[in-house]
Design a protein around this motif. Sequence first.
Motif, PDB file in Angstrom:
ATOM      1  N   ASN A 168      -6.922 -10.387  -5.353  1.00  0.00           N
ATOM      2  CA  ASN A 168      -6.175  -9.176  -4.967  1.00  0.00           C
ATOM      3  C   ASN A 168      -6.800  -7.895  -5.514  1.00  0.00           C
ATOM      4  OD1 ASN A 168      -3.370 -11.216  -5.708  1.00  0.00           O
ATOM      5  ND2 ASN A 168      -4.108 -10.755  -3.659  1.00  0.00           N
ATOM      6  N   ILE A 169      -7.779  -8.027  -6.395  1.00  0.00           N
ATOM      7  CA  ILE A 169      -8.362  -6.862  -7.077  1.00  0.00           C
ATOM      8  C   ILE A 169      -8.900  -5.836  -6.081  1.00  0.00           C
ATOM      9  CG2 ILE A 169     -10.265  -6.076  -8.542  1.00  0.00           C
ATOM     10  CD1 ILE A 169      -8.446  -7.372 -10.362  1.00  0.00           C
ATOM     11  N   SER A 170      -9.759  -6.283  -5.155  1.00  0.00           N
ATOM     12  CA  SER A 170     -10.461  -5.345  -4.265  1.00  0.00           C
ATOM     13  C   SER A 170      -9.494  -4.537  -3.403  1.00  0.00           C
ATOM     14  CB  SER A 170     -11.462  -6.092  -3.371  1.00  0.00           C
ATOM     15  OG  SER A 170     -10.797  -7.078  -2.605  1.00  0.00           O
ATOM     16  N   SER A 171      -8.417  -5.179  -2.906  1.00  0.00           N
ATOM     17  CA  SER A 171      -7.467  -4.454  -2.051  1.00  0.00           C
ATOM     18  C   SER A 171      -6.724  -3.373  -2.832  1.00  0.00           C
ATOM     19  CB  SER A 171      -6.473  -5.422  -1.411  1.00  0.00           C
ATOM     20  OG  SER A 171      -5.716  -6.096  -2.403  1.00  0.00           O
ATOM     21  N   ILE A 172      -6.386  -3.665  -4.093  1.00  0.00           N
ATOM     22  CA  ILE A 172      -5.686  -2.671  -4.923  1.00  0.00           C
ATOM     23  C   ILE A 172      -6.620  -1.514  -5.272  1.00  0.00           C
ATOM     24  CG2 ILE A 172      -4.467  -2.279  -7.100  1.00  0.00           C
ATOM     25  CD1 ILE A 172      -2.950  -4.001  -5.018  1.00  0.00           C
ATOM     26  N   VAL A 173      -7.857  -1.840  -5.610  1.00  0.00           N
ATOM     27  CA  VAL A 173      -8.858  -0.797  -5.914  1.00  0.00           C
ATOM     28  C   VAL A 173      -9.058   0.107  -4.697  1.00  0.00           C
ATOM     29  CG1 VAL A 173     -11.306  -0.380  -6.431  1.00  0.00           C
ATOM     30  CG2 VAL A 173     -10.050  -2.130  -7.699  1.00  0.00           C
ATOM     31  N   LYS A 174      -9.075  -0.499  -3.519  1.00  0.00           N
ATOM     32  CA  LYS A 174      -9.255   0.263  -2.278  1.00  0.00           C
ATOM     33  C   LYS A 174      -8.105   1.246  -2.070  1.00  0.00           C
ATOM     34  CE  LYS A 174     -10.186  -0.509   2.651  1.00  0.00           C
ATOM     35  NZ  LYS A 174     -10.288  -1.537   3.726  1.00  0.00           N
ATOM     36  N   ILE A 175      -6.878   0.797  -2.341  1.00  0.00           N
ATOM     37  CA  ILE A 175      -5.707   1.669  -2.208  1.00  0.00           C
ATOM     38  C   ILE A 175      -5.810   2.861  -3.166  1.00  0.00           C
ATOM     39  CG2 ILE A 175      -3.202   1.822  -2.578  1.00  0.00           C
ATOM     40  CD1 ILE A 175      -3.070  -1.155  -1.697  1.00  0.00           C
ATOM     41  N   LEU A 176      -6.201   2.577  -4.408  1.00  0.00           N
ATOM     42  CA  LEU A 176      -6.312   3.636  -5.421  1.00  0.00           C
ATOM     43  C   LEU A 176      -7.367   4.662  -5.028  1.00  0.00           C
ATOM     44  CD1 LEU A 176      -6.063   1.450  -8.645  1.00  0.00           C
ATOM     45  CD2 LEU A 176      -4.321   2.993  -7.774  1.00  0.00           C
ATOM     46  N   ARG A 177      -8.506   4.187  -4.561  1.00  0.00           N
ATOM     47  CA  ARG A 177      -9.584   5.099  -4.181  1.00  0.00           C
ATOM     48  C   ARG A 177      -9.190   5.942  -2.975  1.00  0.00           C
ATOM     49  NH1 ARG A 177     -14.477   0.780  -5.357  1.00  0.00           N
ATOM     50  NH2 ARG A 177     -14.597   1.206  -7.599  1.00  0.00           N
ATOM     51  N   LYS A 178      -8.406   5.363  -2.077  1.00  0.00           N
ATOM     52  CA  LYS A 178      -7.920   6.104  -0.909  1.00  0.00           C
ATOM     53  C   LYS A 178      -7.019   7.256  -1.342  1.00  0.00           C
ATOM     54  CE  LYS A 178      -6.859   3.563   2.698  1.00  0.00           C
ATOM     55  NZ  LYS A 178      -6.065   2.738   3.666  1.00  0.00           N
ATOM     56  N   LEU A 202       6.565  -4.125  -8.802  1.00  0.00           N
ATOM     57  CA  LEU A 202       6.834  -4.099  -7.370  1.00  0.00           C
ATOM     58  C   LEU A 202       7.420  -5.459  -7.015  1.00  0.00           C
ATOM     59  CD1 LEU A 202       3.583  -2.392  -6.010  1.00  0.00           C
ATOM     60  CD2 LEU A 202       5.504  -1.395  -7.238  1.00  0.00           C
ATOM     61  N   PHE A 203       8.691  -5.497  -6.660  1.00  0.00           N
ATOM     62  CA  PHE A 203       9.362  -6.785  -6.486  1.00  0.00           C
ATOM     63  C   PHE A 203      10.145  -6.840  -5.185  1.00  0.00           C
ATOM     64  CE2 PHE A 203      13.171  -4.568  -7.305  1.00  0.00           C
ATOM     65  CZ  PHE A 203      14.243  -5.419  -7.078  1.00  0.00           C
ATOM     66  N   ASN A 204      10.554  -8.059  -4.842  1.00  0.00           N
ATOM     67  CA  ASN A 204      11.498  -8.250  -3.739  1.00  0.00           C
ATOM     68  C   ASN A 204      12.501  -9.311  -4.159  1.00  0.00           C
ATOM     69  OD1 ASN A 204      10.263 -10.838  -3.241  1.00  0.00           O
ATOM     70  ND2 ASN A 204       8.618  -9.730  -2.186  1.00  0.00           N
ATOM     71  N   ILE A 205      13.388  -9.646  -3.276  1.00  0.00           N
ATOM     72  CA  ILE A 205      14.495 -10.540  -3.614  1.00  0.00           C
ATOM     73  C   ILE A 205      14.010 -11.922  -4.047  1.00  0.00           C
ATOM     74  CG2 ILE A 205      14.842 -11.450  -1.286  1.00  0.00           C
ATOM     75  CD1 ILE A 205      17.604 -10.378  -3.794  1.00  0.00           C
ATOM     76  N   GLU A 216       0.830  -1.211   0.000  1.00  0.00           N
ATOM     77  CA  GLU A 216       0.000   0.000   0.000  1.00  0.00           C
ATOM     78  C   GLU A 216       0.862   1.259   0.000  1.00  0.00           C
ATOM     79  OE1 GLU A 216      -3.532   2.249   2.544  1.00  0.00           O
ATOM     80  OE2 GLU A 216      -2.988   0.190   3.038  1.00  0.00           O
ATOM     81  N   LEU A 217       1.905   1.258   0.806  1.00  0.00           N
ATOM     82  CA  LEU A 217       2.790   2.429   0.888  1.00  0.00           C
ATOM     83  C   LEU A 217       3.501   2.668  -0.439  1.00  0.00           C
ATOM     84  CD1 LEU A 217       4.284   4.631   2.524  1.00  0.00           C
ATOM     85  CD2 LEU A 217       5.938   2.872   3.191  1.00  0.00           C
ATOM     86  N   VAL A 218       4.057   1.600  -1.012  1.00  0.00           N
ATOM     87  CA  VAL A 218       4.803   1.733  -2.271  1.00  0.00           C
ATOM     88  C   VAL A 218       3.875   2.152  -3.405  1.00  0.00           C
ATOM     89  CG1 VAL A 218       6.260   0.543  -3.945  1.00  0.00           C
ATOM     90  CG2 VAL A 218       6.484   0.013  -1.527  1.00  0.00           C
ATOM     91  N   LEU A 219       2.725   1.472  -3.522  1.00  0.00           N
ATOM     92  CA  LEU A 219       1.788   1.796  -4.604  1.00  0.00           C
ATOM     93  C   LEU A 219       1.245   3.216  -4.461  1.00  0.00           C
ATOM     94  CD1 LEU A 219       0.245   0.840  -7.114  1.00  0.00           C
ATOM     95  CD2 LEU A 219      -1.517  -0.101  -5.605  1.00  0.00           C
ATOM     96  N   SER A 220       0.951   3.625  -3.228  1.00  0.00           N
ATOM     97  CA  SER A 220       0.441   4.989  -2.989  1.00  0.00           C
ATOM     98  C   SER A 220       1.446   6.032  -3.448  1.00  0.00           C
ATOM     99  CB  SER A 220       0.111   5.187  -1.505  1.00  0.00           C
ATOM    100  OG  SER A 220      -0.924   4.332  -1.098  1.00  0.00           O
TER     101      SER A 220
END
Length: 457
Positions: free
Chosen positions: A257-267, A349-352, A233-237
């Motif tokens: 995962n759709i709903s959580s990403i949509v929620k972040i965008l709307r926030k 958005l990646f990690n090791i 959420e922090l990185v995408l925001s």
Amino acid sequence: MLFSSFGFKKYINDTLFDIGFETPTSIQNKVIPLIKKHKNVIGLAHTGTGKTHSFLLPILNNLDLNVSFEKRHVQAIIIAPTRELAKQIFDNIKPFQKQESKITCGLFIGGEDINKNISNLRKTQPMIVVGTPTRIKELYEQNELRITTASYVVVDECDMIFDLGFIEDVDFMISRVNQNVVISLFSATIDENLRPFIKKYLKNSIFIDDSESIPSTKNVEHILIDTKNKEIELVLSNLVKSINPYMCLIFVNSKDNISSIVKILRKNNVGHVGELHGNLQPRTRMATLKKVKNNDFKYVVATDVAARGVDIEGVSHVISINLPSDSNYYIHRSGRTGRSNLKGKSYVLFNIKNQQRIEELKNKGIEFSIQKLVEGELIDIKQREQKKKKNNLNLDTESKIVISKYKNTKVKPGYKKKRKDELEKIKQKRKREHIKESIAKIKKEKYKRRRSELFGD
């Protein structure tokens, strides 16, 4: 080479001129002459490489347009895994119908009124059938759609048809078509489980591997954003705050995962957000896709299955929430932007844990830059490191020793503050020394001037 070099009928060349097609893509150069000469083809190609017209153009060119209305019959069947892709292929045929009114084409997909399909079929059989496997099979079994007369069969995005469980329906239909039918199969990958199907129907086929031709890669900047321990959420925001897209597609690996990403965008107040995934009702999906194509959304969150193969204009940015398990899907994603000679950006958005997949993509010719979230801003790590190195060059020996001490030994918690305090002391010491040197220099200059006034030397 130009499209005019293929020796197409006049109405095809006129249409290509109208829609602004001049130079064929790599897959079109390889496939068009083969299908035009009635050869079976297996083509490996990614989304965005122009494969739709690689099979449409030779089929349109070879249609028998001289049959009477009463004797019209199915001459070609084009099978697509999703309604959206089938509709897109159908729409690509329409410009040619404007130039040649004798061409008839029928769209047969789930979610549409089957009774309307039946009513149209009872009037006349279309020359070209475009549709999804289940609906075409259903109409054939009801003896409404007579596919046995087809001279051409195209199976588009075959790997996806297999993934969605439609390969048995396709097998059923092809087994009903005449033995001399020309079969073309297009896929991004050839799954091992597809080989029996290929062996059964495409024994004398010509294999065209154009998978190395990655779409639009020269116009796309590929950027890895290191998330490490930071929340998505922090990185995408912070990412959506730093870009201003014409349209941005955000891909997730699962529809859950759709709903959580949509929620972040709307926030983050980015405006209307679109969704494309398998849980949508057919009518809702078609309505959403129409809005997407009309640029009603600035951000669209999608799964790979829902958006695969669908051509969306105006995508300036792509964001992948993590990398897909199949590296080819990333190529499909990033290929959505950077089209029509426009520039595009593809963020991951990646990690090791994703390092192996990143290496796979690098081996395919994709070059990534790496960015990191620093105090709420995305910073290019290379530029940051270069800046650090440049600053380090200007450091005095004492400061370099302090940095080296903390860099090359095992440090305890709170070492950053200790290192900062030590460097600050050195800085203040150097500042005092500089002031002393300046004062001494001023006194020396005054002494010289005074001596000159008194003694004239």
